[in-house]
Design a protein around this motif. Structure first.
Motif, PDB file in Angstrom:
ATOM      1  N   ARG A   4       0.851  -1.187   0.000  1.00 45.55           N
ATOM      2  CA  ARG A   4       0.000   0.000   0.000  1.00 45.55           C
ATOM      3  C   ARG A   4       0.894   1.247   0.000  1.00 45.55           C
ATOM      4  NH1 ARG A   4      -5.344  -1.604   1.055  1.00 45.55           N
ATOM      5  NH2 ARG A   4      -5.421  -3.663   1.925  1.00 45.55           N
ATOM      6  N   LEU A   5       1.245   1.652  -1.181  1.00 49.57           N
ATOM      7  CA  LEU A   5       2.164   2.777  -1.353  1.00 49.57           C
ATOM      8  C   LEU A   5       1.584   4.081  -0.833  1.00 49.57           C
ATOM      9  CD1 LEU A   5       4.877   3.693  -2.479  1.00 49.57           C
ATOM     10  CD2 LEU A   5       3.762   4.054  -4.679  1.00 49.57           C
ATOM     11  N   VAL A   6       0.334   4.328  -1.076  1.00 52.29           N
ATOM     12  CA  VAL A   6      -0.278   5.592  -0.661  1.00 52.29           C
ATOM     13  C   VAL A   6      -0.283   5.704   0.860  1.00 52.29           C
ATOM     14  CG1 VAL A   6      -2.415   6.944  -0.676  1.00 52.29           C
ATOM     15  CG2 VAL A   6      -1.668   5.758  -2.747  1.00 52.29           C
ATOM     16  N   ARG A   7      -0.612   4.629   1.547  1.00 55.77           N
ATOM     17  CA  ARG A   7      -0.644   4.645   3.006  1.00 55.77           C
ATOM     18  C   ARG A   7       0.751   4.936   3.584  1.00 55.77           C
ATOM     19  NH1 ARG A   7      -3.186  -0.343   5.898  1.00 55.77           N
ATOM     20  NH2 ARG A   7      -5.070   0.747   5.260  1.00 55.77           N
ATOM     21  N   TYR A   8       1.779   4.230   3.091  1.00 53.60           N
ATOM     22  CA  TYR A   8       3.132   4.446   3.595  1.00 53.60           C
ATOM     23  C   TYR A   8       3.646   5.846   3.246  1.00 53.60           C
ATOM     24  CZ  TYR A   8       3.323  -0.485   4.744  1.00 53.60           C
ATOM     25  OH  TYR A   8       3.071  -1.709   5.280  1.00 53.60           O
ATOM     26  N   PHE A   9       3.343   6.299   2.060  1.00 55.93           N
ATOM     27  CA  PHE A   9       3.740   7.646   1.667  1.00 55.93           C
ATOM     28  C   PHE A   9       3.078   8.685   2.558  1.00 55.93           C
ATOM     29  CE2 PHE A   9       3.062  11.539  -0.790  1.00 55.93           C
ATOM     30  CZ  PHE A   9       4.371  11.872  -1.081  1.00 55.93           C
ATOM     31  N   THR A  10       1.803   8.508   2.861  1.00 56.22           N
ATOM     32  CA  THR A  10       1.077   9.446   3.717  1.00 56.22           C
ATOM     33  C   THR A  10       1.654   9.447   5.124  1.00 56.22           C
ATOM     34  OG1 THR A  10      -0.919   9.060   2.416  1.00 56.22           O
ATOM     35  CG2 THR A  10      -1.204  10.072   4.577  1.00 56.22           C
ATOM     36  N   LEU A  11       1.881   8.283   5.687  1.00 57.41           N
ATOM     37  CA  LEU A  11       2.445   8.202   7.041  1.00 57.41           C
ATOM     38  C   LEU A  11       3.856   8.795   7.101  1.00 57.41           C
ATOM     39  CD1 LEU A  11       1.211   4.686   8.214  1.00 57.41           C
ATOM     40  CD2 LEU A  11       0.425   6.927   8.978  1.00 57.41           C
ATOM     41  N   THR A  12       4.666   8.467   6.119  1.00 59.38           N
ATOM     42  CA  THR A  12       6.026   9.006   6.080  1.00 59.38           C
ATOM     43  C   THR A  12       6.008  10.520   5.918  1.00 59.38           C
ATOM     44  OG1 THR A  12       6.774   6.949   5.052  1.00 59.38           O
ATOM     45  CG2 THR A  12       8.262   8.819   4.939  1.00 59.38           C
ATOM     46  N   SER A  13       5.159  11.020   5.066  1.00 56.48           N
ATOM     47  CA  SER A  13       5.046  12.473   4.870  1.00 56.48           C
ATOM     48  C   SER A  13       4.574  13.151   6.139  1.00 56.48           C
ATOM     49  CB  SER A  13       4.076  12.783   3.731  1.00 56.48           C
ATOM     50  OG  SER A  13       4.540  12.257   2.522  1.00 56.48           O
ATOM     51  N   LEU A  14       3.612  12.546   6.828  1.00 59.63           N
ATOM     52  CA  LEU A  14       3.096  13.113   8.076  1.00 59.63           C
ATOM     53  C   LEU A  14       4.196  13.172   9.129  1.00 59.63           C
ATOM     54  CD1 LEU A  14       0.672  14.162   9.707  1.00 59.63           C
ATOM     55  CD2 LEU A  14       0.209  11.779  10.342  1.00 59.63           C
ATOM     56  N   ILE A  15       4.967  12.123   9.261  1.00 65.43           N
ATOM     57  CA  ILE A  15       6.056  12.096  10.238  1.00 65.43           C
ATOM     58  C   ILE A  15       7.091  13.168   9.910  1.00 65.43           C
ATOM     59  CG2 ILE A  15       7.998  10.724  11.079  1.00 65.43           C
ATOM     60  CD1 ILE A  15       6.134   8.261  10.800  1.00 65.43           C
ATOM     61  N   PHE A  16       7.502  13.262   8.659  1.00 64.26           N
ATOM     62  CA  PHE A  16       8.480  14.286   8.282  1.00 64.26           C
ATOM     63  C   PHE A  16       7.923  15.693   8.448  1.00 64.26           C
ATOM     64  CE2 PHE A  16      10.719  10.859   5.875  1.00 64.26           C
ATOM     65  CZ  PHE A  16      11.930  10.986   6.544  1.00 64.26           C
ATOM     66  N   PHE A  17       6.643  15.862   8.171  1.00 62.34           N
ATOM     67  CA  PHE A  17       6.007  17.164   8.357  1.00 62.34           C
ATOM     68  C   PHE A  17       6.021  17.569   9.831  1.00 62.34           C
ATOM     69  CE2 PHE A  17       2.250  19.800   9.147  1.00 62.34           C
ATOM     70  CZ  PHE A  17       2.508  20.854   8.295  1.00 62.34           C
ATOM     71  N   ILE A  18       5.710  16.644  10.719  1.00 67.74           N
ATOM     72  CA  ILE A  18       5.727  16.929  12.160  1.00 67.74           C
ATOM     73  C   ILE A  18       7.142  17.239  12.637  1.00 67.74           C
ATOM     74  CG2 ILE A  18       5.361  15.883  14.441  1.00 67.74           C
ATOM     75  CD1 ILE A  18       2.935  14.436  13.208  1.00 67.74           C
ATOM     76  N   VAL A  19       8.115  16.472  12.188  1.00 66.95           N
ATOM     77  CA  VAL A  19       9.506  16.720  12.566  1.00 66.95           C
ATOM     78  C   VAL A  19       9.951  18.099  12.072  1.00 66.95           C
ATOM     79  CG1 VAL A  19      11.889  15.983  12.160  1.00 66.95           C
ATOM     80  CG2 VAL A  19      10.147  14.293  12.735  1.00 66.95           C
ATOM     81  N   ALA A  20       9.604  18.438  10.851  1.00 73.08           N
ATOM     82  CA  ALA A  20       9.979  19.744  10.301  1.00 73.08           C
ATOM     83  C   ALA A  20       9.286  20.875  11.058  1.00 73.08           C
ATOM     84  CB  ALA A  20       9.631  19.809   8.813  1.00 73.08           C
ATOM     85  N   ALA A  21       8.022  20.705  11.400  1.00 72.70           N
ATOM     86  CA  ALA A  21       7.289  21.739  12.128  1.00 72.70           C
ATOM     87  C   ALA A  21       7.891  21.963  13.512  1.00 72.70           C
ATOM     88  CB  ALA A  21       5.815  21.358  12.231  1.00 72.70           C
TER      89      ALA A  21
END
Length: 91
Positions: A4-21
């Motif tokens: 499930r590429l979309v799910r992993y991409f979404t979770l990874t993006s969310l984690i990186f977004f939180i770390v960046a914020a």
């Protein structure tokens, strides 16, 4: 089992977004504190310069008059009381 590429991409993006914020928020806080400190420091330097420019002639003559005086003589000197009043009025 499908990948499930979309799910992993979404979770990874969310984690990186939180770390960046969090990283940018802490950097912004550090910069804001440094700016406030430098602003206050500059204000204190300016205030000291104003006091020095306004009162130095009087303090200079007081220092020259009391170079050989004792502590009690300096405390009881009328010029000392006048200088104290001048500083109080400037504050």
């Amino acid at each position: 089992m499908t990948f499930r590429l979309v799910r992993y991409f979404t979770l990874t993006s969310l984690i990186f977004f939180i770390v960046a914020a969090v990283g940018l928020g802490s950097l912004q806080r550090k910069i804001a504190i440094e700016n406030m400190l430098s602003l206050e420091e500059a204000g204190n330097v300016n205030l000291t310069q104003i006091f020095s420019n306004s009162l130095w002639d009087q303090f200079d003559s007081f220092i020259k008059q009391t170079q050989t005086s004792s502590n009690d003589e300096i405390k009881n000197n009328p010029l000392q009381k006048h200088l104290y009043q001048e500083v109080q009025s400037m504050m």
